[in-house]
Design a protein around this motif. Structure first.
Motif, PDB file in Angstrom:
ATOM      1  N   THR A 182       0.852  -1.186   0.000  1.00 54.07           N
ATOM      2  CA  THR A 182       0.000   0.000   0.000  1.00 54.07           C
ATOM      3  C   THR A 182       0.888   1.235   0.000  1.00 54.07           C
ATOM      4  OG1 THR A 182      -1.597  -1.223   1.319  1.00 54.07           O
ATOM      5  CG2 THR A 182      -1.874   1.165   1.252  1.00 54.07           C
ATOM      6  N   PHE A 216       1.752   4.921   0.451  1.00 54.17           N
ATOM      7  CA  PHE A 216       1.257   6.078   1.199  1.00 54.17           C
ATOM      8  C   PHE A 216       0.819   7.187   0.237  1.00 54.17           C
ATOM      9  CE2 PHE A 216       2.424  10.248   3.034  1.00 54.17           C
ATOM     10  CZ  PHE A 216       1.612  10.276   4.155  1.00 54.17           C
ATOM     11  N   PHE A 217       1.621   7.404  -0.801  1.00 54.65           N
ATOM     12  CA  PHE A 217       1.344   8.531  -1.700  1.00 54.65           C
ATOM     13  C   PHE A 217       0.140   8.289  -2.616  1.00 54.65           C
ATOM     14  CE2 PHE A 217       5.897   8.839  -0.693  1.00 54.65           C
ATOM     15  CZ  PHE A 217       5.828  10.031   0.008  1.00 54.65           C
ATOM     16  N   THR A 239       8.341   6.410   7.000  1.00 57.83           N
ATOM     17  CA  THR A 239       9.639   5.753   6.768  1.00 57.83           C
ATOM     18  C   THR A 239       9.982   5.687   5.280  1.00 57.83           C
ATOM     19  OG1 THR A 239       8.570   3.584   6.728  1.00 57.83           O
ATOM     20  CG2 THR A 239       9.475   4.295   8.842  1.00 57.83           C
ATOM     21  N   VAL A 275      20.438  -2.423  -4.892  1.00 55.19           N
ATOM     22  CA  VAL A 275      21.109  -3.627  -5.375  1.00 55.19           C
ATOM     23  C   VAL A 275      20.061  -4.564  -5.961  1.00 55.19           C
ATOM     24  CG1 VAL A 275      22.970  -3.494  -3.659  1.00 55.19           C
ATOM     25  CG2 VAL A 275      20.988  -4.908  -3.190  1.00 55.19           C
ATOM     26  N   ARG A 282      28.848  -9.255  -3.676  1.00 58.28           N
ATOM     27  CA  ARG A 282      28.777 -10.296  -2.652  1.00 58.28           C
ATOM     28  C   ARG A 282      28.058 -11.514  -3.219  1.00 58.28           C
ATOM     29  NH1 ARG A 282      26.599  -7.600   2.883  1.00 58.28           N
ATOM     30  NH2 ARG A 282      24.636  -7.378   1.763  1.00 58.28           N
ATOM     31  N   GLU A 320      24.941 -10.454  -5.643  1.00 59.42           N
ATOM     32  CA  GLU A 320      24.426  -9.105  -5.389  1.00 59.42           C
ATOM     33  C   GLU A 320      25.126  -8.094  -6.303  1.00 59.42           C
ATOM     34  OE1 GLU A 320      23.694  -8.332  -1.135  1.00 59.42           O
ATOM     35  OE2 GLU A 320      24.773  -6.471  -1.457  1.00 59.42           O
ATOM     36  N   TYR A 364      20.264   2.569  -0.248  1.00 57.92           N
ATOM     37  CA  TYR A 364      21.317   3.303   0.459  1.00 57.92           C
ATOM     38  C   TYR A 364      21.309   4.777   0.060  1.00 57.92           C
ATOM     39  CZ  TYR A 364      23.197  -1.454   0.766  1.00 57.92           C
ATOM     40  OH  TYR A 364      23.367  -2.792   0.964  1.00 57.92           O
ATOM     41  N   GLY A 410      14.151   6.475   9.970  1.00 58.48           N
ATOM     42  CA  GLY A 410      14.749   5.422   9.142  1.00 58.48           C
ATOM     43  C   GLY A 410      15.642   5.938   8.037  1.00 58.48           C
ATOM     44  N   ARG A 411      16.179   4.992   7.298  1.00 58.20           N
ATOM     45  CA  ARG A 411      17.241   5.346   6.334  1.00 58.20           C
ATOM     46  C   ARG A 411      16.756   6.207   5.171  1.00 58.20           C
ATOM     47  NH1 ARG A 411      17.942  -0.312   3.062  1.00 58.20           N
ATOM     48  NH2 ARG A 411      15.887  -1.118   3.541  1.00 58.20           N
ATOM     49  N   LEU A 412      15.469   6.077   4.800  1.00 58.54           N
ATOM     50  CA  LEU A 412      14.970   6.862   3.673  1.00 58.54           C
ATOM     51  C   LEU A 412      14.491   8.233   4.131  1.00 58.54           C
ATOM     52  CD1 LEU A 412      12.876   4.056   1.924  1.00 58.54           C
ATOM     53  CD2 LEU A 412      15.258   4.691   1.509  1.00 58.54           C
ATOM     54  N   TYR A 415      21.765   3.163   8.190  1.00 54.07           N
ATOM     55  CA  TYR A 415      21.591   2.522   9.498  1.00 54.07           C
ATOM     56  C   TYR A 415      21.787   1.017   9.370  1.00 54.07           C
ATOM     57  CZ  TYR A 415      19.226   6.511  11.742  1.00 54.07           C
ATOM     58  OH  TYR A 415      18.921   7.711  12.310  1.00 54.07           O
ATOM     59  N   ASP A 416      22.425   0.399  10.349  1.00 56.96           N
ATOM     60  CA  ASP A 416      22.365  -1.051  10.477  1.00 56.96           C
ATOM     61  C   ASP A 416      21.130  -1.395  11.310  1.00 56.96           C
ATOM     62  OD1 ASP A 416      24.455  -2.150   8.998  1.00 56.96           O
ATOM     63  OD2 ASP A 416      25.934  -1.642  10.530  1.00 56.96           O
ATOM     64  N   MET A 417      20.775  -2.690  11.328  1.00 56.93           N
ATOM     65  CA  MET A 417      19.552  -3.112  12.032  1.00 56.93           C
ATOM     66  C   MET A 417      19.561  -2.723  13.518  1.00 56.93           C
ATOM     67  SD  MET A 417      17.481  -4.524   9.924  1.00 56.93           S
ATOM     68  CE  MET A 417      16.294  -5.299  10.948  1.00 56.93           C
ATOM     69  N   ASP A 418      20.689  -2.965  14.187  1.00 57.85           N
ATOM     70  CA  ASP A 418      20.731  -2.665  15.623  1.00 57.85           C
ATOM     71  C   ASP A 418      20.568  -1.165  15.859  1.00 57.85           C
ATOM     72  OD1 ASP A 418      23.249  -2.506  14.318  1.00 57.85           O
ATOM     73  OD2 ASP A 418      24.264  -2.340  16.236  1.00 57.85           O
ATOM     74  N   ILE A 423      18.971   0.981  13.887  1.00 58.22           N
ATOM     75  CA  ILE A 423      17.625   1.477  13.568  1.00 58.22           C
ATOM     76  C   ILE A 423      16.653   1.106  14.695  1.00 58.22           C
ATOM     77  CG2 ILE A 423      16.744  -0.481  12.142  1.00 58.22           C
ATOM     78  CD1 ILE A 423      16.267   3.246  11.447  1.00 58.22           C
TER      79      ILE A 423
END
Ligand SMILES: Cc1cc2nc3c(=O)[nH]c(=O)nc-3n(C[C@H](O)[C@H](O)[C@H](O)COP(=O)(O)OP(=O)(O)OC[C@H]3O[C@@H](n4cnc5c(N)ncnc54)[C@H](O)[C@@H]3O)c2cc1C
Length: 263
Positions: A115, A117-118, A134, A153, A182, A202, A215, A243-245, A251-254, A256
């Motif tokens: 869904t 948002f925009f 986010t 990626v 990777r 990747e 990123y 969040g990153r966006l 951010y890494d998971m921990d 964020i």
């Protein structure tokens, strides 16, 4: 230390440190003009050329000589024989992957997937007193100051007829000549014992509309543009940008998860 041993045959931290120090001095760089010079001035030529140059150029799609020096403030170098990439006490992923964790967190909460948002912005703004946003902050403001750049990626996934392809969940390819960065072998995240194996290569690329932004490109130009959007966002009491966006920050998971506490 295992890397330094493979590179130079050195066996003690002291020998490794003096090798790096010698290469830093030999380079004679006092005021780095770009990322290449900055990296060499921090860790010397060998580590830069073997581990940093090709990987960074693939990841960012730009030459290290064209990337600004300030992107790399420091390059952590660790003089231990522990091969773990991070120093964290606990490392891993949730049992069963992230889906069970997220499903558990959202259990009993009305959730709509797929869904945008925009696509229905007025409706979503009307039903909530407070919105946690986010998505992309530039899109939130209809790109009024211009578009922020993102990297993304893509993965090429295949099932291989062997039990164990690379012996590890992730192997990084630092050389420029190989276009993927990777290779992920998924079974190793959960110690899988299947007769076959699933492998994803990747490939990094520039973000374009329709693909998933991943990123932020935190160079001077984009950071300055983000600051313009941030000034608008700071003046938006009904919306929490996270969040990153939305914060245009890696951010890494921990990090964020920790950051959510501050929202
Ligand atoms: C390839 C890759 C590998 C990574 N590996 C690691 C790792 O090994 N270890 C680690 O710690 N971290 C890793 N990360 C980082 C980790 O994924 C992030 O730290 C984390 O996902 C950030 O959470 P977030 O909430 O900021 O953003 P996201 O997880 O991206 O969440 C943002 C959400 O907003 C939604 N959204 C965006 N726009 C809209 C819209 N218009 N309408 C509705 N919804 C919208 C998105 O669909 C998404 O669900 C990796 C990231 C990538 C891309």
């Amino acid at each position: 230390m295992n890397t330094f041993y493979a590179l130079w045959g050195v066996k003690t931290p002291e020998e490794a440190m003096s090798q790096i120090e010698k290469q830093r001095k030999d380079a004679g760089i006092t005021a780095p003009k770009n990322l290449e010079e900055q990296a060499i001035s921090l860790v010397g030529k060998d580590i830069y050329e073997i581990l940093i140059k090709g990987y960074t150029e693939k990841q960012w799609g730009r030459k290290c000589t064209e990337l600004p020096a300030f992107i790399i403030q420091r390059l952590p170098v660790r003089f231990t024989f522990n091969n773990n990439y991070f120093n964290d006490i606990y490392q891993g992923i949730p049992v069963g992957g992230y889906n069970p964790l997220i499903n558990g967190l959202l259990s009993g909460v009305e959730t709509k997937c797929n869904t945008d948002f925009f696509a229905n912005r007025e409706y979503f703004e009307r039903i909530a007193d407070k919105t946690v946003f986010t998505g992309k902050i530039d899109e939130f403001y209809n790109y009024r100051f211009g578009k922020l750049e993102y990297r993304t990626v893509r993965w090429e996934t295949e099932v291989l007829d062997c039990e164990n392809y690379q012996g590890n969940a992730v192997v990084n390819y630092t050389e420029r000549e190989i276009s993927h960065t990777r290779v992920i072998e998924h079974k190793h995240f959960e110690f899988g014992a299947q007769p076959q194996t699933v492998v994803s290569k990747e490939y990094p690329s520039e973000w374009q509309a329709g693909s998933e932004p991943m990123y932020p490109v935190n160079d001077e130009k984009n950071n300055a543009l983000y600051q313009q959007y941030k000034r608008l966002a700071d003046d938006e009491p009904a919306v929490l940008f996270g969040g990153r966006l939305a914060e245009y920050k890696y951010y890494d998971m921990d990090e964020i998860i920790e950051n959510v506490g501050g929202l």
